[in-house]
Each structure stands twice: as C-alpha cells, then as structure tokens.
Design a protein around this motif. Structure first.
Motif, mmCIF file in Angstrom:
data_model
loop_
_atom_site.group_PDB
_atom_site.id
_atom_site.type_symbol
_atom_site.label_atom_id
_atom_site.label_comp_id
_atom_site.label_asym_id
_atom_site.label_seq_id
_atom_site.Cartn_x
_atom_site.Cartn_y
_atom_site.Cartn_z
ATOM 1 N N ASP A 135 -1.356 23.919 -0.431
ATOM 2 C CA ASP A 135 -2.467 24.865 -0.490
ATOM 3 C C ASP A 135 -3.158 24.796 -1.837
ATOM 4 O O ASP A 135 -2.660 24.178 -2.790
ATOM 5 N N ILE A 136 -4.310 25.382 -1.921
ATOM 6 C CA ILE A 136 -5.164 25.358 -3.098
ATOM 7 C C ILE A 136 -6.078 26.561 -3.014
ATOM 8 O O ILE A 136 -6.350 27.059 -1.915
ATOM 9 N N GLY A 177 -9.817 9.019 -2.650
ATOM 10 C CA GLY A 177 -9.887 9.770 -1.404
ATOM 11 C C GLY A 177 -10.589 11.098 -1.606
ATOM 12 O O GLY A 177 -10.957 11.466 -2.719
ATOM 13 N N ILE A 178 -10.762 11.826 -0.531
ATOM 14 C CA ILE A 178 -11.319 13.171 -0.608
ATOM 15 C C ILE A 178 -10.280 14.078 -1.241
ATOM 16 O O ILE A 178 -9.136 14.135 -0.801
ATOM 17 N N THR A 179 -10.657 14.776 -2.305
ATOM 18 C CA THR A 179 -9.711 15.660 -2.969
ATOM 19 C C THR A 179 -9.581 16.974 -2.211
ATOM 20 O O THR A 179 -10.458 17.353 -1.422
ATOM 21 N N SER A 180 -8.497 17.691 -2.481
ATOM 22 C CA SER A 180 -8.313 18.993 -1.847
ATOM 23 C C SER A 180 -9.386 19.978 -2.290
ATOM 24 O O SER A 180 -9.730 20.905 -1.546
ATOM 25 N N MET A 181 -9.944 19.796 -3.490
ATOM 26 C CA MET A 181 -11.054 20.657 -3.929
ATOM 27 C C MET A 181 -12.263 20.489 -3.017
ATOM 28 O O MET A 181 -12.905 21.467 -2.626
ATOM 29 N N GLN A 182 -12.583 19.237 -2.693
ATOM 30 C CA GLN A 182 -13.711 18.986 -1.790
ATOM 31 C C GLN A 182 -13.447 19.577 -0.409
ATOM 32 O O GLN A 182 -14.335 20.183 0.203
ATOM 33 N N ALA A 183 -12.223 19.386 0.071
ATOM 34 C CA ALA A 183 -11.892 19.900 1.400
ATOM 35 C C ALA A 183 -11.942 21.425 1.434
ATOM 36 O O ALA A 183 -12.393 22.025 2.421
ATOM 37 N N LEU A 184 -11.495 22.069 0.346
ATOM 38 C CA LEU A 184 -11.501 23.533 0.305
ATOM 39 C C LEU A 184 -12.922 24.082 0.272
ATOM 40 O O LEU A 184 -13.257 25.021 1.022
ATOM 41 N N THR A 185 -13.776 23.526 -0.602
ATOM 42 C CA THR A 185 -15.151 24.033 -0.675
ATOM 43 C C THR A 185 -15.902 23.764 0.622
ATOM 44 O O THR A 185 -16.729 24.582 1.045
ATOM 45 N N ALA A 186 -15.601 22.655 1.287
ATOM 46 C CA ALA A 186 -16.233 22.378 2.581
ATOM 47 C C ALA A 186 -15.766 23.375 3.629
ATOM 48 O O ALA A 186 -16.568 23.868 4.445
ATOM 49 N N HIS A 228 -14.844 26.419 3.229
ATOM 50 C CA HIS A 228 -15.455 27.723 2.998
ATOM 51 C C HIS A 228 -16.979 27.658 2.896
ATOM 52 O O HIS A 228 -17.631 28.702 2.794
ATOM 53 N N ALA A 229 -17.532 26.430 2.902
ATOM 54 C CA ALA A 229 -18.985 26.228 2.777
ATOM 55 C C ALA A 229 -19.525 26.909 1.523
ATOM 56 O O ALA A 229 -20.472 27.707 1.570
ATOM 57 N N ILE A 230 -18.911 26.577 0.374
ATOM 58 C CA ILE A 230 -19.339 27.133 -0.906
ATOM 59 C C ILE A 230 -19.468 26.007 -1.923
ATOM 60 O O ILE A 230 -18.786 24.984 -1.822
ATOM 61 N N PRO A 231 -20.327 26.188 -2.944
ATOM 62 C CA PRO A 231 -20.307 25.255 -4.070
ATOM 63 C C PRO A 231 -19.127 25.588 -4.975
ATOM 64 O O PRO A 231 -18.658 26.734 -5.012
ATOM 65 N N LEU A 232 -18.661 24.608 -5.706
ATOM 66 C CA LEU A 232 -17.494 24.820 -6.554
ATOM 67 C C LEU A 232 -17.822 25.662 -7.773
ATOM 68 O O LEU A 232 -17.024 26.503 -8.196
ATOM 69 N N ASN A 233 -18.984 25.457 -8.364
ATOM 70 C CA ASN A 233 -19.315 26.179 -9.589
ATOM 71 C C ASN A 233 -20.443 27.176 -9.349
ATOM 72 O O ASN A 233 -21.258 27.013 -8.433
ATOM 73 N N ALA A 282 0.833 -1.205 0.000
ATOM 74 C CA ALA A 282 0.000 0.000 0.000
ATOM 75 C C ALA A 282 0.862 1.246 0.000
ATOM 76 O O ALA A 282 1.916 1.301 0.649
ATOM 77 N N LEU A 283 0.401 2.249 -0.739
ATOM 78 C CA LEU A 283 0.985 3.587 -0.720
ATOM 79 C C LEU A 283 -0.122 4.583 -0.404
ATOM 80 O O LEU A 283 -1.210 4.517 -0.987
ATOM 81 N N LEU A 284 0.151 5.488 0.530
ATOM 82 C CA LEU A 284 -0.840 6.480 0.934
ATOM 83 C C LEU A 284 -0.633 7.744 0.103
ATOM 84 O O LEU A 284 0.444 8.341 0.123
ATOM 85 N N VAL A 285 -1.673 8.141 -0.612
ATOM 86 C CA VAL A 285 -1.585 9.246 -1.565
ATOM 87 C C VAL A 285 -2.434 10.407 -1.066
ATOM 88 O O VAL A 285 -3.622 10.240 -0.773
ATOM 89 N N TRP A 286 -1.820 11.607 -0.969
ATOM 90 C CA TRP A 286 -2.585 12.780 -0.578
ATOM 91 C C TRP A 286 -3.731 12.995 -1.561
ATOM 92 O O TRP A 286 -3.547 12.906 -2.773
ATOM 93 N N GLY A 287 -4.899 13.313 -1.053
ATOM 94 C CA GLY A 287 -6.049 13.562 -1.926
ATOM 95 C C GLY A 287 -6.465 12.292 -2.638
ATOM 96 O O GLY A 287 -6.709 11.258 -2.028
ATOM 97 N N ASP A 288 -6.545 12.377 -3.949
ATOM 98 C CA ASP A 288 -7.007 11.270 -4.776
ATOM 99 C C ASP A 288 -5.923 10.952 -5.800
ATOM 100 O O ASP A 288 -5.389 11.864 -6.432
ATOM 101 N N PRO A 289 -5.578 9.669 -5.993
ATOM 102 C CA PRO A 289 -4.506 9.332 -6.944
ATOM 103 C C PRO A 289 -4.788 9.740 -8.388
ATOM 104 O O PRO A 289 -3.885 9.680 -9.225
ATOM 105 N N SER A 290 -6.008 10.179 -8.682
ATOM 106 C CA SER A 290 -6.338 10.502 -10.072
ATOM 107 C C SER A 290 -6.126 11.959 -10.430
ATOM 108 O O SER A 290 -6.173 12.313 -11.615
ATOM 109 N N LEU A 291 -5.899 12.850 -9.463
ATOM 110 C CA LEU A 291 -5.960 14.286 -9.717
ATOM 111 C C LEU A 291 -4.627 14.958 -9.403
ATOM 112 O O LEU A 291 -4.235 15.083 -8.247
ATOM 113 N N TYR A 292 -3.935 15.409 -10.441
ATOM 114 C CA TYR A 292 -2.645 16.079 -10.294
ATOM 115 C C TYR A 292 -1.722 15.310 -9.354
ATOM 116 O O TYR A 292 -1.072 15.881 -8.475
#
Length: 245
Positions: free
Chosen positions: A239-240, A136-145, A147-152, A105-115
């Motif tokens: 950061d993001i 996993g939970i991506t940094s985009m999800q964590a950031l919008t959560a 700030h409690a905002i929708p992404l788009n 196993a390798l632990l990957v920050w965020g999701d292995p599919s995104l950047y």
C-alpha cells in the motif's frame, strides 16, 4: 558476461507492462521468480501469470528460487538489510550458475529506481554483470491515477518518504504534500490530523485494489481496519498513501 535485465512490472497488472518490458522478457534465457513462503505465494503467482501472458519465446525459462529472509538477530537495521542483500545476491549467483543463463530477467514491482534494492543487490554479483533497467509504472503513478488527482499542489513541491521516517521524525519542514511508502504500521497515526487529507491505496492497479480518501481524522481509522483485514485475507499487502495539508 551475464546480462541482467531488471524489469519494472508496475503493481503486478500485466496491462501496466511497457512494450520495452515485454520485448525484454522475450529476450531472456531465464526469468528468476522468487518464492517468499506460503503466505506470500500470490506474489510468485502474479509473476508467473505476467510471464504466461506476455512471453511468446519458447526458449525463455522460468526458474524459481527461495528468497532468503532477514535475520532479526542481527543488530541494527542497516546491518540486517546489508546481510540480507548479501544472502540474496548469493542465491541469485548460484541459481544463474546452475541454470546457465546468459540473459537473465528479474521482475521488479514498480520501478527498480524507487525504494527498491534490486540494483544494490545486483551490484554485489561477481563477476559484475551487464545491467539494463527497464522502468515500470511506479506505485505513485498508480495511486494518483486511481484517485484521479495530481501529485502536487499548484506550483508546490512534494516529498517522497517512508513510514519509518514519518514516525521517527514527523512531518518534514518545507512541504505540504507527502508520498509515504513502505509503511507497515500506518504511521500517519503519529500526526495531528487537523487539516490533513489522505489518499490511500492497497494493491493499486490490481484486481484486489482498495482505495480510500478523506480527512485524516475520520478516514485514518477506516484505513487501519481495512488494511488489517486485507492483509489477513491475502497474507500480504502493498500500500501507499499521499498526505496533504
């Protein structure tokens, strides 16, 4: 055949792990923990802390290895990254062969599919392993959560890009919302700030979380100062940010 588990761990908060990730960690013979030097020891510590909290299988072993660094003498960004990935794949293969793990196993920050290049590195292994990706939970999800905002905006698209792309090519045409990742230089400084709002976060989802939000013209300078202080304090920063006009 080695079975390689690439496990998304969100931003390092054990509470962000999915049940699938926890079960996968407990199936592994080996969990590989990269060491990135003394100034980034916190990253290895976070991985060890996650394992200590969720692994209950006494047969699962944690094995550390020194992560190779990019050679700045190699000309061209893509060539430097490819050589670096080759070196990492070699270290993975040597560590797995030495330790004798079948399920690794390798632990990957965020999701292995995104950047993230973990999948590209895994593809270099010979013989080719069986690969399972646990999202996993991506940094985009964590950031919008945070700030409690929708992404788009309503019925509008958004674009995910990098700081280098933003700096070199400016604001992409056709979208009013940008998600900017991998930006070590606060490339939003290159943009005209009028009418632009920024939502920024560092260490999102972790105990060290810092967030800022506001008009780019007034909030941008505060982010630059805050980011520099946080990096100096911790030795590293993740950061993001989201820009919307």
């Amino acid at each position: 055949m080695t079975h390689l588990l690439l496990i998304g761990i969100g931003t390092g908060n054990p509470e962000h792990l999915t049940l699938q990730a926890i079960r996968a960690l407990n199936r592994a013979d080996l969990v590989l923990i990269p060491r990135k030097g003394a100034d980034k020891a916190d990253l290895a510590d976070l991985r060890r802390a996650i394992c200590a909290e969720v692994i209950t299988n006494p047969a699962t072993r944690l094995v550390e290895f020194d992560l190779p660094t990019r050679d700045p003498a190699t000309p061209g960004y893509i060539a430097r990254v490819n050589d670096w990935h080759d070196a990492i794949a070699t270290v993975w293969a040597e560590t797995i062969a030495r330790e004798g793990g079948q399920i690794v196993a390798l632990l990957v920050w965020g999701d292995p599919s995104l950047y993230d290049s973990t999948l590209r590195i895994a593809a270099r292994l010979e013989p080719a392993p069986r690969i399972t990706v646990i999202p996993g939970i991506t940094s985009m999800q964590a950031l919008t959560a945070a700030h409690a905002i929708p992404l788009n905006a309503l019925a509008a698209p958004f674009l995910v890009t990098t700081g280098r792309q933003l700096r070199d090519h400016g604001w992409p045409a056709g979208v009013d919302t940008l998600v900017v990742m991998l930006d070590g230089e606060c490339s939003f400084q290159s943009l005209p700030p009028e009418g632009v709002t920024i939502w920024w976060g560092a260490y999102v989802g972790m105990a060290e979380e810092i967030i800022r939000h506001g008009p780019l013209g007034t909030t941008g300078p505060d982010i630059i100062t805050t980011r520099a202080a946080a990096r100096a304090a911790h030795g590293w920063i993740m950061d993001i940010y989201i820009l919307r006009r």
